[in-house]
Design a protein around this motif. Sequence first.
Motif, short mmCIF file in Angstrom:
data_model
loop_
_atom_site.label_atom_id
_atom_site.label_comp_id
_atom_site.label_asym_id
_atom_site.label_seq_id
_atom_site.Cartn_x
_atom_site.Cartn_y
_atom_site.Cartn_z
N PRO A 144 -8.63 -1.28 -13.80
CA PRO A 144 -7.81 -2.45 -14.13
C PRO A 144 -8.33 -3.72 -13.44
O PRO A 144 -9.12 -3.64 -12.50
CB PRO A 144 -6.44 -2.07 -13.55
N LEU A 145 -7.86 -4.85 -13.91
CA LEU A 145 -8.07 -6.13 -13.22
C LEU A 145 -6.77 -6.47 -12.52
O LEU A 145 -5.73 -6.56 -13.15
CB LEU A 145 -8.44 -7.23 -14.21
N PHE A 146 -6.86 -6.64 -11.20
CA PHE A 146 -5.66 -6.88 -10.39
C PHE A 146 -5.82 -8.24 -9.71
O PHE A 146 -6.68 -8.41 -8.83
CB PHE A 146 -5.49 -5.77 -9.35
N LEU A 147 -5.02 -9.22 -10.12
CA LEU A 147 -5.05 -10.57 -9.55
C LEU A 147 -3.87 -10.74 -8.62
O LEU A 147 -2.72 -10.47 -9.00
CB LEU A 147 -4.97 -11.62 -10.66
N ASN A 250 -2.72 -2.85 -1.41
CA ASN A 250 -2.40 -2.10 -0.19
C ASN A 250 -1.16 -2.60 0.52
O ASN A 250 -0.58 -1.90 1.34
CB ASN A 250 -3.59 -2.15 0.77
N ASP A 251 -0.75 -3.84 0.23
CA ASP A 251 0.47 -4.39 0.84
C ASP A 251 1.66 -4.32 -0.10
O ASP A 251 2.73 -4.82 0.22
CB ASP A 251 0.24 -5.86 1.24
N THR A 252 1.46 -3.70 -1.26
CA THR A 252 2.55 -3.57 -2.23
C THR A 252 3.31 -2.27 -1.94
O THR A 252 2.71 -1.20 -1.93
CB THR A 252 2.00 -3.53 -3.67
N PRO A 253 4.61 -2.35 -1.69
CA PRO A 253 5.37 -1.14 -1.32
C PRO A 253 5.67 -0.23 -2.51
O PRO A 253 6.80 -0.03 -2.91
CB PRO A 253 6.66 -1.72 -0.72
N ARG A 257 -0.12 6.76 -5.09
CA ARG A 257 -0.96 7.08 -6.23
C ARG A 257 -1.13 5.88 -7.15
O ARG A 257 -2.18 5.71 -7.78
CB ARG A 257 -0.38 8.27 -7.01
N LEU A 258 -0.12 5.00 -7.22
CA LEU A 258 -0.26 3.77 -7.99
C LEU A 258 -1.20 2.81 -7.28
O LEU A 258 -2.08 2.19 -7.91
CB LEU A 258 1.11 3.11 -8.19
N ILE A 259 -1.02 2.65 -5.98
CA ILE A 259 -1.88 1.75 -5.21
C ILE A 259 -3.33 2.18 -5.35
O ILE A 259 -4.23 1.36 -5.51
CB ILE A 259 -1.44 1.75 -3.73
N SER A 260 -3.57 3.49 -5.29
CA SER A 260 -4.93 4.00 -5.44
C SER A 260 -5.52 3.60 -6.79
O SER A 260 -6.68 3.18 -6.87
CB SER A 260 -4.91 5.53 -5.30
N ARG A 261 -4.74 3.70 -7.84
CA ARG A 261 -5.24 3.35 -9.17
C ARG A 261 -5.47 1.85 -9.32
O ARG A 261 -6.39 1.42 -10.00
CB ARG A 261 -4.27 3.87 -10.24
N MET A 266 -11.17 -4.05 -10.37
CA MET A 266 -11.45 -5.27 -9.61
C MET A 266 -10.15 -5.83 -9.05
O MET A 266 -9.21 -6.12 -9.79
CB MET A 266 -12.12 -6.31 -10.52
N VAL A 267 -10.10 -5.96 -7.73
CA VAL A 267 -8.96 -6.59 -7.06
C VAL A 267 -9.46 -7.91 -6.50
O VAL A 267 -10.41 -7.93 -5.71
CB VAL A 267 -8.41 -5.70 -5.93
N THR A 268 -8.85 -9.01 -6.90
CA THR A 268 -9.33 -10.31 -6.44
C THR A 268 -8.17 -11.22 -6.09
O THR A 268 -7.12 -11.19 -6.74
CB THR A 268 -10.23 -10.97 -7.50
N HIS A 269 -8.38 -12.00 -5.04
CA HIS A 269 -7.34 -12.86 -4.49
C HIS A 269 -7.52 -14.29 -4.96
O HIS A 269 -8.65 -14.77 -5.09
CB HIS A 269 -7.40 -12.80 -2.96
N ILE A 270 -6.42 -14.98 -5.22
CA ILE A 270 -6.44 -16.40 -5.52
C ILE A 270 -5.78 -17.14 -4.37
O ILE A 270 -4.64 -16.85 -4.00
CB ILE A 270 -5.70 -16.72 -6.85
N ASP A 271 -6.51 -18.08 -3.80
CA ASP A 271 -6.03 -18.80 -2.62
C ASP A 271 -5.50 -20.16 -3.02
O ASP A 271 -5.61 -20.60 -4.17
CB ASP A 271 -7.18 -18.97 -1.62
#
Length: 445
Positions: A144-147, A250-253, A257-261, A266-271
Amino acid sequence: MLQNDKALWQTIIQEVIANGGNLIRPWFTQLVPISLENFLLEIEVPGYEEKRYCETHAKELFTQAAQTATGMLVGVCFLTTAQREESGEFSGLNEIIDQTMSGPSLGLFNTEYTFEYFVTGRCNRLAHAASCAVSESPGRTYNPLFLHGASGLGKTHLLQAVCHTVLKANPDVTITYITCEEFVNNYIEAVANGTLAEFRDQYRQTDILAIDDIQFLTHHEACQEEFFHTFNTLYQSQKQIILTSDRCPNDTPLEERLISRFNWGMVTHIDRPCYETRVAILRKKAAQREMNLPDDAICYIAGLIDSNTRELEGAIAKVAMLAQVTGRRITPQLVEEALGSAPQATSREVTIDDILNVVTDRFGVRTLDLQGKKRTRSIAWPRQICMYLARTLTNHSLEEIGGYFGGRDHTTVMHAVKTVEAQKTQEPQFQATLEKMTQDISAGS
Protein backbone atom coordinates in the motif's frame (compact mmCIF):
# COMPACT_ATOMS: atom_id res chain seq x y z
CA MET A 1 -33.76 41.89 -0.99
CA LEU A 2 -30.48 41.73 0.88
CA GLN A 3 -28.54 42.03 -2.41
CA ASN A 4 -29.37 45.71 -2.43
CA ASP A 5 -28.06 46.24 1.07
CA LYS A 6 -24.35 45.94 0.45
CA ALA A 7 -23.40 47.57 3.74
CA LEU A 8 -25.25 44.94 5.78
CA TRP A 9 -23.78 42.07 3.76
CA GLN A 10 -20.31 43.57 4.17
CA THR A 11 -20.82 43.70 7.92
CA ILE A 12 -21.89 40.05 7.98
CA ILE A 13 -18.91 38.98 5.89
CA GLN A 14 -16.51 40.95 8.07
CA GLU A 15 -17.91 39.16 11.12
CA VAL A 16 -17.37 35.85 9.33
CA ILE A 17 -13.79 36.83 8.49
CA ALA A 18 -13.10 37.89 12.08
CA ASN A 19 -14.44 34.70 13.65
CA GLY A 20 -14.21 32.05 10.92
CA GLY A 21 -10.67 30.81 11.48
CA ASN A 22 -10.11 27.49 9.71
CA LEU A 23 -13.78 27.22 8.72
CA ILE A 24 -13.36 29.75 5.91
CA ARG A 25 -13.06 28.32 2.41
CA PRO A 26 -11.91 30.06 -0.82
CA TRP A 27 -15.32 29.63 -2.47
CA PHE A 28 -16.93 31.79 0.24
CA THR A 29 -16.29 34.67 -2.17
CA GLN A 30 -18.94 33.10 -4.43
CA LEU A 31 -21.67 33.26 -1.78
CA VAL A 32 -24.58 35.52 -2.72
CA PRO A 33 -27.17 36.93 -0.27
CA ILE A 34 -30.70 36.33 -1.53
CA SER A 35 -33.10 37.74 1.00
CA LEU A 36 -33.66 38.59 4.64
CA GLU A 37 -37.35 38.10 5.29
CA ASN A 38 -39.27 36.83 8.31
CA PHE A 39 -36.04 36.68 10.32
CA LEU A 40 -34.45 34.23 7.85
CA LEU A 41 -31.31 35.03 5.85
CA GLU A 42 -31.07 33.02 2.62
CA ILE A 43 -27.61 32.60 1.08
CA GLU A 44 -26.88 31.08 -2.33
CA VAL A 45 -23.96 28.63 -2.56
CA PRO A 46 -22.37 27.27 -5.78
CA GLY A 47 -23.24 23.58 -5.41
CA TYR A 48 -24.40 20.73 -3.21
CA GLU A 49 -20.95 19.98 -1.73
CA GLU A 50 -20.63 23.61 -0.68
CA LYS A 51 -24.15 23.56 0.75
CA ARG A 52 -23.37 20.44 2.77
CA TYR A 53 -20.19 22.04 4.10
CA CYS A 54 -22.01 25.22 5.12
CA GLU A 55 -24.83 23.35 6.83
CA THR A 56 -22.45 20.98 8.63
CA HIS A 57 -19.60 23.29 9.58
CA ALA A 58 -20.37 26.96 8.96
CA LYS A 59 -24.05 27.47 9.77
CA GLU A 60 -23.40 28.64 13.32
CA LEU A 61 -20.65 30.96 12.07
CA PHE A 62 -22.97 32.70 9.58
CA THR A 63 -25.88 32.73 12.01
CA GLN A 64 -23.86 34.49 14.70
CA ALA A 65 -22.47 36.94 12.13
CA ALA A 66 -25.97 37.75 10.85
CA GLN A 67 -27.33 38.21 14.36
CA THR A 68 -24.45 40.49 15.30
CA ALA A 69 -24.83 42.56 12.12
CA THR A 70 -28.62 42.90 12.28
CA GLY A 71 -29.16 42.94 16.03
CA MET A 72 -32.00 40.46 15.48
CA LEU A 73 -32.49 36.79 16.27
CA VAL A 74 -32.25 35.69 12.64
CA GLY A 75 -31.64 32.25 11.24
CA VAL A 76 -29.64 31.25 8.15
CA CYS A 77 -30.33 28.77 5.37
CA PHE A 78 -28.33 27.86 2.26
CA LEU A 79 -29.66 27.22 -1.25
CA THR A 80 -27.68 25.95 -4.22
CA THR A 81 -27.66 27.71 -7.56
CA ALA A 82 -29.50 24.72 -9.05
CA GLN A 83 -32.23 24.95 -6.40
CA ARG A 84 -32.78 28.59 -7.23
CA GLU A 85 -32.94 27.83 -10.95
CA GLU A 86 -35.54 25.14 -10.31
CA SER A 87 -37.65 27.59 -8.33
CA GLY A 88 -37.36 30.27 -11.03
CA GLU A 89 -35.36 32.60 -8.83
CA PHE A 90 -31.97 32.36 -10.55
CA SER A 91 -30.06 35.51 -9.73
CA GLY A 92 -27.69 35.50 -12.68
CA LEU A 93 -24.74 34.36 -10.61
CA ASN A 94 -21.60 33.97 -12.71
CA GLU A 95 -21.10 30.50 -14.10
CA ILE A 96 -18.90 28.31 -11.98
CA ILE A 97 -15.54 27.61 -13.60
CA ASP A 98 -15.78 24.52 -15.82
CA GLN A 99 -14.46 21.43 -14.16
CA THR A 100 -11.20 20.27 -15.64
CA MET A 101 -12.41 16.67 -15.68
CA SER A 102 -15.80 15.08 -15.94
CA GLY A 103 -17.43 11.74 -15.36
CA PRO A 104 -19.65 10.17 -12.72
CA SER A 105 -16.73 8.79 -10.72
CA LEU A 106 -15.27 12.24 -10.18
CA GLY A 107 -18.25 13.62 -8.34
CA LEU A 108 -16.71 12.73 -4.99
CA PHE A 109 -13.43 14.48 -5.73
CA ASN A 110 -12.33 18.08 -5.39
CA THR A 111 -11.47 19.25 -8.91
CA GLU A 112 -8.52 21.23 -7.54
CA TYR A 113 -6.97 18.20 -5.83
CA THR A 114 -4.80 17.20 -8.79
CA PHE A 115 -1.03 16.93 -9.21
CA GLU A 116 -1.12 20.09 -11.30
CA TYR A 117 -2.25 22.12 -8.30
CA PHE A 118 0.01 20.45 -5.73
CA VAL A 119 3.04 22.49 -4.66
CA THR A 120 6.10 20.42 -3.82
CA GLY A 121 8.91 21.28 -1.45
CA ARG A 122 11.26 19.59 0.98
CA CYS A 123 8.30 18.90 3.25
CA ASN A 124 6.41 16.67 0.79
CA ARG A 125 8.67 15.78 -2.15
CA LEU A 126 8.90 12.06 -1.35
CA ALA A 127 5.14 11.76 -0.75
CA HIS A 128 4.47 13.53 -4.06
CA ALA A 129 6.89 11.31 -5.99
CA ALA A 130 5.43 8.13 -4.47
CA SER A 131 1.88 9.25 -5.29
CA CYS A 132 2.85 10.02 -8.90
CA ALA A 133 4.44 6.58 -9.21
CA VAL A 134 1.30 4.89 -7.87
CA SER A 135 -0.92 6.82 -10.28
CA GLU A 136 1.19 5.61 -13.22
CA SER A 137 1.20 1.96 -12.15
CA PRO A 138 -1.49 1.26 -9.53
CA GLY A 139 -1.14 -1.98 -7.64
CA ARG A 140 2.42 -2.59 -8.81
CA THR A 141 4.71 0.19 -7.58
CA TYR A 142 4.03 1.02 -3.93
CA ASN A 143 1.28 -1.05 -2.41
CA PRO A 144 0.00 0.00 0.00
CA LEU A 145 0.85 3.70 -0.13
CA PHE A 146 0.62 5.15 3.38
CA LEU A 147 0.74 8.96 3.70
CA HIS A 148 0.95 10.42 7.19
CA GLY A 149 1.23 13.89 8.69
CA ALA A 150 -0.70 16.53 10.57
CA SER A 151 -4.03 17.87 9.36
CA GLY A 152 -4.04 20.28 6.44
CA LEU A 153 -0.68 19.34 4.91
CA GLY A 154 -1.95 17.78 1.68
CA LYS A 155 -2.56 14.08 2.36
CA THR A 156 -6.09 14.16 0.97
CA HIS A 157 -4.91 16.27 -1.97
CA LEU A 158 -2.37 13.62 -2.99
CA LEU A 159 -4.80 10.78 -2.41
CA GLN A 160 -7.38 12.38 -4.67
CA ALA A 161 -4.72 13.38 -7.21
CA VAL A 162 -3.89 9.71 -7.67
CA CYS A 163 -7.58 8.96 -8.26
CA HIS A 164 -7.92 11.82 -10.75
CA THR A 165 -4.89 10.68 -12.74
CA VAL A 166 -5.91 7.01 -12.83
CA LEU A 167 -9.46 7.85 -13.91
CA LYS A 168 -8.23 10.18 -16.62
CA ALA A 169 -6.05 7.43 -18.05
CA ASN A 170 -8.69 4.71 -17.63
CA PRO A 171 -12.30 5.88 -17.05
CA ASP A 172 -13.43 2.27 -16.58
CA VAL A 173 -11.34 1.70 -13.47
CA THR A 174 -13.28 1.18 -10.23
CA ILE A 175 -12.25 3.44 -7.36
CA THR A 176 -13.66 3.32 -3.85
CA TYR A 177 -12.75 6.55 -2.10
CA ILE A 178 -14.07 7.01 1.43
CA THR A 179 -13.17 8.35 4.85
CA CYS A 180 -12.45 5.83 7.57
CA GLU A 181 -15.41 7.15 9.55
CA GLU A 182 -17.70 6.35 6.61
CA PHE A 183 -16.14 2.90 6.31
CA VAL A 184 -16.92 2.23 9.97
CA ASN A 185 -20.48 3.55 9.65
CA ASN A 186 -21.09 1.50 6.50
CA TYR A 187 -19.86 -1.64 8.24
CA ILE A 188 -22.10 -1.05 11.26
CA GLU A 189 -25.05 -0.44 8.97
CA ALA A 190 -24.29 -3.60 6.97
CA VAL A 191 -24.19 -5.68 10.15
CA ALA A 192 -27.47 -4.17 11.35
CA ASN A 193 -29.20 -4.73 7.98
CA GLY A 194 -27.73 -8.16 7.29
CA THR A 195 -25.99 -6.92 4.12
CA LEU A 196 -22.38 -7.86 4.90
CA ALA A 197 -22.04 -9.73 1.60
CA GLU A 198 -22.86 -6.58 -0.38
CA PHE A 199 -20.54 -4.56 1.85
CA ARG A 200 -17.66 -6.94 1.19
CA ASP A 201 -18.31 -6.96 -2.55
CA GLN A 202 -18.14 -3.19 -2.63
CA TYR A 203 -14.74 -2.99 -0.95
CA ARG A 204 -13.10 -6.21 -2.12
CA GLN A 205 -13.92 -5.99 -5.82
CA THR A 206 -12.66 -2.46 -6.37
CA ASP A 207 -9.50 -1.67 -8.36
CA ILE A 208 -8.35 1.06 -5.98
CA LEU A 209 -9.32 1.45 -2.33
CA ALA A 210 -8.49 4.91 -0.96
CA ILE A 211 -9.29 5.58 2.68
CA ASP A 212 -8.69 8.87 4.49
CA ASP A 213 -7.78 8.97 8.20
CA ILE A 214 -7.32 5.24 8.76
CA GLN A 215 -6.45 5.94 12.42
CA PHE A 216 -10.21 6.13 13.09
CA LEU A 217 -10.30 2.34 13.05
CA THR A 218 -8.99 2.59 16.62
CA HIS A 219 -11.38 1.09 19.21
CA HIS A 220 -13.40 -0.62 16.44
CA GLU A 221 -12.13 -4.18 16.77
CA ALA A 222 -14.74 -5.73 14.47
CA CYS A 223 -14.02 -3.10 11.78
CA GLN A 224 -10.29 -3.80 12.09
CA GLU A 225 -11.01 -7.49 11.54
CA GLU A 226 -13.11 -6.70 8.48
CA PHE A 227 -10.53 -4.31 7.07
CA PHE A 228 -7.76 -6.86 7.64
CA HIS A 229 -9.47 -9.38 5.36
CA THR A 230 -10.37 -6.66 2.84
CA PHE A 231 -6.74 -5.59 2.75
CA ASN A 232 -5.54 -9.16 2.20
CA THR A 233 -8.02 -9.76 -0.61
CA LEU A 234 -7.05 -6.58 -2.47
CA TYR A 235 -3.32 -7.02 -1.92
CA GLN A 236 -3.34 -10.60 -3.19
CA SER A 237 -5.22 -9.42 -6.29
CA GLN A 238 -2.65 -6.63 -6.87
CA LYS A 239 -5.29 -3.96 -6.33
CA GLN A 240 -3.99 -0.61 -5.12
CA ILE A 241 -4.51 0.46 -1.51
CA ILE A 242 -3.91 4.08 -0.47
CA LEU A 243 -4.26 5.17 3.14
CA THR A 244 -3.76 8.42 5.02
CA SER A 245 -3.29 8.97 8.74
CA ASP A 246 -2.26 11.67 11.17
CA ARG A 247 0.60 9.47 12.40
CA CYS A 248 2.96 6.81 11.13
CA PRO A 249 1.80 3.15 11.22
CA ASN A 250 3.95 2.26 14.24
CA ASP A 251 2.32 5.03 16.30
CA THR A 252 -1.20 4.09 15.24
CA PRO A 253 -2.99 2.20 18.05
CA LEU A 254 -4.26 -0.58 15.81
CA GLU A 255 -3.73 -4.34 15.71
CA GLU A 256 -0.12 -5.36 15.08
CA ARG A 257 -1.07 -7.38 12.02
CA LEU A 258 -2.58 -4.26 10.41
CA ILE A 259 0.43 -2.13 11.30
CA SER A 260 2.68 -4.78 9.77
CA ARG A 261 0.72 -4.68 6.50
CA PHE A 262 0.76 -0.89 6.38
CA ASN A 263 4.55 -1.12 6.43
CA TRP A 264 4.65 -3.52 3.48
CA GLY A 265 4.58 -0.74 0.92
CA MET A 266 5.69 2.89 0.94
CA VAL A 267 5.25 4.86 4.15
CA THR A 268 6.02 8.54 3.74
CA HIS A 269 5.66 11.58 5.95
CA ILE A 270 4.42 15.04 4.99
CA ASP A 271 5.89 17.84 7.08
CA ARG A 272 4.91 21.45 7.62
CA PRO A 273 5.82 23.67 4.64
CA CYS A 274 8.90 25.88 4.92
CA TYR A 275 8.71 29.59 4.12
CA GLU A 276 9.68 29.17 0.46
CA THR A 277 7.08 26.45 -0.03
CA ARG A 278 4.42 28.60 1.66
CA VAL A 279 5.17 31.44 -0.75
CA ALA A 280 4.87 29.03 -3.70
CA ILE A 281 1.57 27.67 -2.35
CA LEU A 282 0.13 31.17 -1.99
CA ARG A 283 1.16 32.10 -5.53
CA LYS A 284 -0.37 28.92 -6.90
CA LYS A 285 -3.65 29.38 -5.00
CA ALA A 286 -3.90 33.02 -6.04
CA ALA A 287 -3.30 32.12 -9.69
CA GLN A 288 -5.97 29.40 -9.52
CA ARG A 289 -8.49 32.00 -8.42
CA GLU A 290 -7.26 34.65 -10.88
CA MET A 291 -6.58 36.77 -7.84
CA ASN A 292 -4.13 39.68 -7.96
CA LEU A 293 -2.13 39.02 -4.81
CA PRO A 294 0.98 41.26 -4.71
CA ASP A 295 4.32 39.81 -3.64
CA ASP A 296 4.48 41.94 -0.50
CA ALA A 297 1.07 40.61 0.55
CA ILE A 298 2.16 37.04 -0.22
CA CYS A 299 5.30 37.43 1.88
CA TYR A 300 3.27 38.91 4.73
CA ILE A 301 0.88 35.94 4.75
CA ALA A 302 3.71 33.39 4.42
CA GLY A 303 5.48 34.95 7.38
CA LEU A 304 2.30 35.10 9.44
CA ILE A 305 1.00 31.56 8.88
CA ASP A 306 3.43 28.65 9.10
CA SER A 307 1.17 25.77 10.08
CA ASN A 308 -0.39 24.13 7.03
CA THR A 309 -1.79 24.54 3.53
CA ARG A 310 -5.39 24.66 4.70
CA GLU A 311 -4.75 27.71 6.85
CA LEU A 312 -2.97 29.39 3.94
CA GLU A 313 -6.04 28.78 1.77
CA GLY A 314 -8.24 30.16 4.52
CA ALA A 315 -6.04 33.26 4.72
CA ILE A 316 -6.41 33.87 0.98
CA ALA A 317 -10.16 33.45 1.31
CA LYS A 318 -10.33 36.00 4.14
CA VAL A 319 -8.26 38.51 2.19
CA ALA A 320 -10.30 38.00 -0.99
CA MET A 321 -13.59 38.36 0.87
CA LEU A 322 -12.54 41.57 2.60
CA ALA A 323 -11.24 43.05 -0.67
CA GLN A 324 -14.47 42.08 -2.42
CA VAL A 325 -16.93 43.44 0.11
CA THR A 326 -15.00 46.69 0.62
CA GLY A 327 -14.02 47.23 -3.02
CA ARG A 328 -10.38 47.80 -2.06
CA ARG A 329 -7.14 46.73 -3.69
CA ILE A 330 -5.18 44.03 -1.87
CA THR A 331 -2.28 45.55 0.05
CA PRO A 332 -0.28 44.44 3.10
CA GLN A 333 -2.49 46.82 5.11
CA LEU A 334 -5.65 45.06 3.92
CA VAL A 335 -4.03 41.68 4.62
CA GLU A 336 -3.20 42.79 8.15
CA GLU A 337 -6.76 44.01 8.59
CA ALA A 338 -8.12 40.62 7.46
CA LEU A 339 -5.67 38.38 9.30
CA GLY A 340 -4.26 40.46 12.12
CA SER A 341 -0.67 41.51 12.64
CA ALA A 342 2.22 39.11 12.75
CA PRO A 343 2.69 37.78 16.27
CA GLN A 344 5.66 39.14 18.12
CA ALA A 345 8.33 36.61 18.89
CA THR A 346 7.95 35.50 22.47
CA SER A 347 10.07 33.16 24.45
CA ARG A 348 8.36 29.90 25.28
CA GLU A 349 9.38 27.20 27.67
CA VAL A 350 10.45 24.07 25.83
CA THR A 351 9.17 20.80 27.27
CA ILE A 352 10.46 17.28 26.83
CA ASP A 353 7.19 16.47 25.05
CA ASP A 354 8.09 19.14 22.47
CA ILE A 355 11.41 17.42 21.95
CA LEU A 356 9.81 13.98 21.67
CA ASN A 357 7.34 15.19 19.05
CA VAL A 358 10.09 16.47 16.77
CA VAL A 359 12.52 13.58 17.28
CA THR A 360 9.90 10.86 16.78
CA ASP A 361 8.76 12.52 13.55
CA ARG A 362 12.34 12.93 12.34
CA PHE A 363 13.42 9.33 13.00
CA GLY A 364 10.09 7.50 12.64
CA VAL A 365 10.22 5.95 16.10
CA ARG A 366 7.67 5.67 18.88
CA THR A 367 7.73 7.55 22.17
CA LEU A 368 7.18 4.27 24.00
CA ASP A 369 10.39 2.87 22.51
CA LEU A 370 12.42 5.95 23.46
CA GLN A 371 11.17 5.61 27.02
CA GLY A 372 11.57 1.83 27.01
CA LYS A 373 14.44 -0.62 27.44
CA LYS A 374 15.38 -1.25 23.80
CA ARG A 375 19.04 -0.59 23.02
CA THR A 376 19.16 -1.15 19.26
CA ARG A 377 20.93 1.59 17.29
CA SER A 378 17.67 2.69 15.64
CA ILE A 379 16.25 3.46 19.10
CA ALA A 380 19.33 4.32 21.17
CA TRP A 381 20.56 7.06 18.83
CA PRO A 382 17.27 9.07 18.76
CA ARG A 383 17.06 8.56 22.54
CA GLN A 384 20.53 10.07 22.97
CA ILE A 385 19.53 13.02 20.80
CA CYS A 386 16.46 13.53 22.98
CA MET A 387 18.61 13.54 26.10
CA TYR A 388 21.05 16.02 24.55
CA LEU A 389 18.25 18.36 23.48
CA ALA A 390 16.55 18.07 26.86
CA ARG A 391 19.81 19.00 28.55
CA THR A 392 20.46 22.01 26.27
CA LEU A 393 16.91 23.32 25.83
CA THR A 394 15.29 22.71 29.22
CA ASN A 395 16.13 23.35 32.86
CA HIS A 396 15.70 19.70 33.90
CA SER A 397 18.48 18.07 35.85
CA LEU A 398 20.39 15.03 34.59
CA GLU A 399 18.45 12.85 37.02
CA GLU A 400 15.09 14.20 35.82
CA ILE A 401 15.99 13.64 32.17
CA GLY A 402 17.20 10.11 32.86
CA GLY A 403 14.03 9.37 34.79
CA TYR A 404 11.90 10.56 31.88
CA PHE A 405 13.64 8.15 29.51
CA GLY A 406 12.97 4.88 31.23
CA GLY A 407 14.50 5.51 34.65
CA ARG A 408 18.08 5.81 33.41
CA ASP A 409 20.68 7.33 35.74
CA HIS A 410 22.49 10.63 35.29
CA THR A 411 25.66 9.01 33.91
CA THR A 412 23.68 7.66 30.95
CA VAL A 413 22.45 11.16 30.18
CA MET A 414 25.98 12.57 30.46
CA HIS A 415 27.22 9.91 28.04
CA ALA A 416 24.43 10.75 25.59
CA VAL A 417 25.28 14.45 25.68
CA LYS A 418 28.97 13.75 25.01
CA THR A 419 28.16 11.33 22.18
CA VAL A 420 25.90 13.82 20.40
CA GLU A 421 28.35 16.69 20.86
CA ALA A 422 31.14 14.57 19.35
CA GLN A 423 28.98 13.62 16.37
CA LYS A 424 28.02 17.25 15.89
CA THR A 425 31.68 18.25 15.74
CA GLN A 426 32.61 15.51 13.28
CA GLU A 427 29.68 15.83 10.85
CA PRO A 428 28.54 19.31 9.68
CA GLN A 429 25.47 17.73 8.07
CA PHE A 430 24.35 16.28 11.39
CA GLN A 431 24.95 19.65 13.04
CA ALA A 432 22.61 21.24 10.48
CA THR A 433 20.00 18.56 11.20
CA LEU A 434 20.31 19.20 14.92
CA GLU A 435 19.90 22.95 14.41
CA LYS A 436 16.79 22.36 12.30
CA MET A 437 15.27 20.14 15.00
CA THR A 438 16.11 22.78 17.61
CA GLN A 439 14.30 25.43 15.55
CA ASP A 440 11.26 23.19 15.16
CA ILE A 441 11.18 22.46 18.88
CA SER A 442 11.50 26.14 19.80
CA ALA A 443 8.71 26.98 17.35
CA GLY A 444 6.46 24.37 18.90
CA SER A 445 6.37 22.13 15.79
